[in-house]
Design a protein around this motif. Structure first.
Motif, PDB file in Angstrom:
ATOM      1  N   ASN A 176      65.019  29.478  38.333  1.00 56.74           N
ATOM      2  CA  ASN A 176      65.410  28.816  39.579  1.00 56.74           C
ATOM      3  C   ASN A 176      65.182  29.726  40.783  1.00 56.74           C
ATOM      4  O   ASN A 176      65.057  29.241  41.904  1.00 56.74           O
ATOM      5  CB  ASN A 176      66.870  28.386  39.530  1.00 56.74           C
ATOM      6  N   LEU A 177      65.153  31.038  40.541  1.00 54.90           N
ATOM      7  CA  LEU A 177      64.988  31.993  41.635  1.00 54.90           C
ATOM      8  C   LEU A 177      63.585  32.587  41.713  1.00 54.90           C
ATOM      9  O   LEU A 177      63.188  33.095  42.759  1.00 54.90           O
ATOM     10  CB  LEU A 177      66.000  33.136  41.480  1.00 54.90           C
ATOM     11  N   PHE A 178      62.844  32.544  40.597  1.00 54.63           N
ATOM     12  CA  PHE A 178      61.527  33.173  40.543  1.00 54.63           C
ATOM     13  C   PHE A 178      60.498  32.239  39.928  1.00 54.63           C
ATOM     14  O   PHE A 178      60.795  31.540  38.954  1.00 54.63           O
ATOM     15  CB  PHE A 178      61.578  34.464  39.709  1.00 54.63           C
ATOM     16  N   LYS A 179      59.319  32.245  40.495  1.00 51.52           N
ATOM     17  CA  LYS A 179      58.174  31.544  39.893  1.00 51.52           C
ATOM     18  C   LYS A 179      57.185  32.606  39.454  1.00 51.52           C
ATOM     19  O   LYS A 179      56.594  33.291  40.274  1.00 51.52           O
ATOM     20  CB  LYS A 179      57.510  30.593  40.875  1.00 51.52           C
ATOM     21  N   VAL A 180      57.054  32.772  38.153  1.00 48.48           N
ATOM     22  CA  VAL A 180      56.154  33.785  37.601  1.00 48.48           C
ATOM     23  C   VAL A 180      54.793  33.142  37.366  1.00 48.48           C
ATOM     24  O   VAL A 180      54.689  32.119  36.686  1.00 48.48           O
ATOM     25  CB  VAL A 180      56.715  34.374  36.293  1.00 48.48           C
ATOM     26  N   MET A 181      53.780  33.761  37.943  1.00 45.12           N
ATOM     27  CA  MET A 181      52.401  33.301  37.775  1.00 45.12           C
ATOM     28  C   MET A 181      51.654  34.401  37.037  1.00 45.12           C
ATOM     29  O   MET A 181      51.463  35.484  37.577  1.00 45.12           O
ATOM     30  CB  MET A 181      51.771  33.019  39.129  1.00 45.12           C
ATOM     31  N   TYR A 182      51.278  34.120  35.820  1.00 48.38           N
ATOM     32  CA  TYR A 182      50.681  35.121  34.943  1.00 48.38           C
ATOM     33  C   TYR A 182      49.198  34.831  34.803  1.00 48.38           C
ATOM     34  O   TYR A 182      48.808  33.811  34.232  1.00 48.38           O
ATOM     35  CB  TYR A 182      51.381  35.074  33.583  1.00 48.38           C
ATOM     36  N   LEU A 183      48.368  35.703  35.366  1.00 46.95           N
ATOM     37  CA  LEU A 183      46.924  35.549  35.268  1.00 46.95           C
ATOM     38  C   LEU A 183      46.390  36.573  34.286  1.00 46.95           C
ATOM     39  O   LEU A 183      46.461  37.769  34.538  1.00 46.95           O
ATOM     40  CB  LEU A 183      46.256  35.754  36.637  1.00 46.95           C
ATOM     41  N   HIS A 184      45.887  36.092  33.170  1.00 49.54           N
ATOM     42  CA  HIS A 184      45.247  36.974  32.206  1.00 49.54           C
ATOM     43  C   HIS A 184      43.787  36.942  32.589  1.00 49.54           C
ATOM     44  O   HIS A 184      43.065  36.000  32.283  1.00 49.54           O
ATOM     45  CB  HIS A 184      45.467  36.483  30.774  1.00 49.54           C
ATOM     46  N   TRP A 185      43.368  37.941  33.300  1.00 54.16           N
ATOM     47  CA  TRP A 185      42.115  37.893  34.030  1.00 54.16           C
ATOM     48  C   TRP A 185      40.913  38.304  33.200  1.00 54.16           C
ATOM     49  O   TRP A 185      40.977  39.223  32.409  1.00 54.16           O
ATOM     50  CB  TRP A 185      42.234  38.807  35.250  1.00 54.16           C
ATOM     51  N   THR A 186      39.822  37.606  33.432  1.00 53.12           N
ATOM     52  CA  THR A 186      38.520  38.020  32.928  1.00 53.12           C
ATOM     53  C   THR A 186      37.647  38.228  34.158  1.00 53.12           C
ATOM     54  O   THR A 186      37.947  37.712  35.232  1.00 53.12           O
ATOM     55  CB  THR A 186      37.900  36.942  32.020  1.00 53.12           C
ATOM     56  N   PRO A 187      36.569  38.984  34.035  1.00 47.34           N
ATOM     57  CA  PRO A 187      35.739  39.246  35.219  1.00 47.34           C
ATOM     58  C   PRO A 187      35.283  37.944  35.876  1.00 47.34           C
ATOM     59  O   PRO A 187      34.875  37.010  35.216  1.00 47.34           O
ATOM     60  CB  PRO A 187      34.539  40.010  34.655  1.00 47.34           C
ATOM     61  N   GLY A 188      35.371  37.916  37.160  1.00 51.58           N
ATOM     62  CA  GLY A 188      34.971  36.744  37.930  1.00 51.58           C
ATOM     63  C   GLY A 188      34.998  37.075  39.400  1.00 51.58           C
ATOM     64  O   GLY A 188      35.342  38.185  39.811  1.00 51.58           O
ATOM     65  N   SER A 189      34.685  36.117  40.202  1.00 55.26           N
ATOM     66  CA  SER A 189      34.616  36.320  41.649  1.00 55.26           C
ATOM     67  C   SER A 189      36.006  36.213  42.269  1.00 55.26           C
ATOM     68  O   SER A 189      36.950  35.706  41.644  1.00 55.26           O
ATOM     69  CB  SER A 189      33.698  35.258  42.259  1.00 55.26           C
ATOM     70  N   PRO A 190      36.128  36.662  43.527  1.00 59.95           N
ATOM     71  CA  PRO A 190      37.410  36.474  44.226  1.00 59.95           C
ATOM     72  C   PRO A 190      37.782  34.994  44.327  1.00 59.95           C
ATOM     73  O   PRO A 190      38.953  34.642  44.255  1.00 59.95           O
ATOM     74  CB  PRO A 190      37.154  37.062  45.612  1.00 59.95           C
ATOM     75  N   LEU A 191      36.773  34.137  44.457  1.00 57.69           N
ATOM     76  CA  LEU A 191      37.030  32.703  44.528  1.00 57.69           C
ATOM     77  C   LEU A 191      37.622  32.196  43.212  1.00 57.69           C
ATOM     78  O   LEU A 191      38.542  31.368  43.217  1.00 57.69           O
ATOM     79  CB  LEU A 191      35.728  31.956  44.860  1.00 57.69           C
ATOM     80  N   ASP A 192      37.133  32.731  42.091  1.00 56.74           N
ATOM     81  CA  ASP A 192      37.704  32.373  40.785  1.00 56.74           C
ATOM     82  C   ASP A 192      39.172  32.793  40.701  1.00 56.74           C
ATOM     83  O   ASP A 192      40.010  32.058  40.184  1.00 56.74           O
ATOM     84  CB  ASP A 192      36.933  33.040  39.651  1.00 56.74           C
ATOM     85  N   ILE A 211      56.121  35.625  41.776  1.00 55.89           N
ATOM     86  CA  ILE A 211      55.700  36.913  41.213  1.00 55.89           C
ATOM     87  C   ILE A 211      54.337  36.691  40.567  1.00 55.89           C
ATOM     88  O   ILE A 211      54.216  35.897  39.632  1.00 55.89           O
ATOM     89  CB  ILE A 211      56.704  37.418  40.159  1.00 55.89           C
ATOM     90  N   LEU A 212      53.341  37.377  41.096  1.00 58.84           N
ATOM     91  CA  LEU A 212      51.986  37.268  40.567  1.00 58.84           C
ATOM     92  C   LEU A 212      51.711  38.466  39.676  1.00 58.84           C
ATOM     93  O   LEU A 212      51.775  39.616  40.126  1.00 58.84           O
ATOM     94  CB  LEU A 212      50.963  37.218  41.710  1.00 58.84           C
ATOM     95  N   ILE A 213      51.423  38.197  38.404  1.00 63.70           N
ATOM     96  CA  ILE A 213      51.089  39.254  37.450  1.00 63.70           C
ATOM     97  C   ILE A 213      49.622  39.092  37.079  1.00 63.70           C
ATOM     98  O   ILE A 213      49.222  38.037  36.570  1.00 63.70           O
ATOM     99  CB  ILE A 213      51.965  39.177  36.189  1.00 63.70           C
ATOM    100  N   CYS A 214      48.831  40.108  37.353  1.00 62.41           N
ATOM    101  CA  CYS A 214      47.417  40.127  36.972  1.00 62.41           C
ATOM    102  C   CYS A 214      47.282  41.064  35.782  1.00 62.41           C
ATOM    103  O   CYS A 214      47.315  42.290  35.945  1.00 62.41           O
ATOM    104  CB  CYS A 214      46.536  40.605  38.119  1.00 62.41           C
ATOM    105  N   ASP A 215      47.159  40.486  34.597  1.00 63.22           N
ATOM    106  CA  ASP A 215      47.009  41.281  33.379  1.00 63.22           C
ATOM    107  C   ASP A 215      45.531  41.584  33.173  1.00 63.22           C
ATOM    108  O   ASP A 215      44.665  40.830  33.615  1.00 63.22           O
ATOM    109  CB  ASP A 215      47.581  40.521  32.190  1.00 63.22           C
ATOM    110  N   GLU A 216      45.252  42.684  32.506  1.00 64.82           N
ATOM    111  CA  GLU A 216      43.879  43.173  32.310  1.00 64.82           C
ATOM    112  C   GLU A 216      43.195  43.357  33.662  1.00 64.82           C
ATOM    113  O   GLU A 216      42.011  43.056  33.835  1.00 64.82           O
ATOM    114  CB  GLU A 216      43.073  42.233  31.404  1.00 64.82           C
TER     115      GLU A 216
END
Length: 182
Positions: A69-85, A125-130
């Protein structure tokens, strides 16, 4: 087969370990304390370590304990791509239909982040993994996502998780704006 033979109730050593089964070591308490500080102060942070050292597990376990209710966690398990991706993936995490053009997409994401903070009273909260796989232009995009109201307010928390190469990459002059925020 192994579960039945040994009488396990669930598969041991899975890719998504149960946070209740983590060993509460001194290192885990230190990471947890640092992540709590990061979330409390709405900053940008960095976790690096060798392959299999538990970086992703630490991030996932910590955020699983946050109040949704207080936090929205956005978990991006990233692979190589452009800034637009990267921006499109973030827009999807924010439950948006991504705009076609980068400028529109950045504005769309910024408005969604402000809306989360002001109307829903949720801190994103934005988490960029890898994150060591992020290309230089994608890394250069991240500080722009942290800029709101002339840097007077911090409406987004950023956590980069990656292998030691990420620290070396961030030490480059071109990433000074991001490194200063961390």
């Amino acid at each position: 087969m192994m579960e039945a033979f040994f009488g396990f109730k669930k598969t041991p050593f899975s890719d998504s370990p149960d946070p209740k089964q983590l060993f509460p070591s001194q290192a885990w308490h230190q990471v947890k304390t640092r992540l709590q500080f990061l979330v409390d102060h709405h900053g940008a942070g960095l976790i690096t370590g060798e392959v299999g050292s538990g970086k992703s597990t630490a991030a996932r376990s910590f955020t699983a304990g946050l109040n949704p209710n207080l936090f929205k966690v956005m978990y991006l398990h990233w692979t190589p791509g452009s800034p637009l991706d990267l921006l499109r993936q973030l827009a999807v995490e924010l439950d948006l239909e991504p705009a076609h053009y980068r400028g529109d997409l950045v504005r769309q994401i910024s408005q969604a982040i402000v809306r989360l903070n002001q109307s829903k009273k949720q801190h994103p909260i934005l988490i960029c993994d890898e994150a060591q796989l992020l290309c230089h232009p994608a890394l250069e995009q991240l500080p722009l996502l942290l800029n709101f109201d002339m840097d007077s307010s911090r409406l987004l928390t950023l956590l980069l998780v990656g292998q030691p190469l990420l620290r070396r990459t961030l030490s480059l002059q071109m990433h000074e704006p991001l490194r200063q925020r961390i």
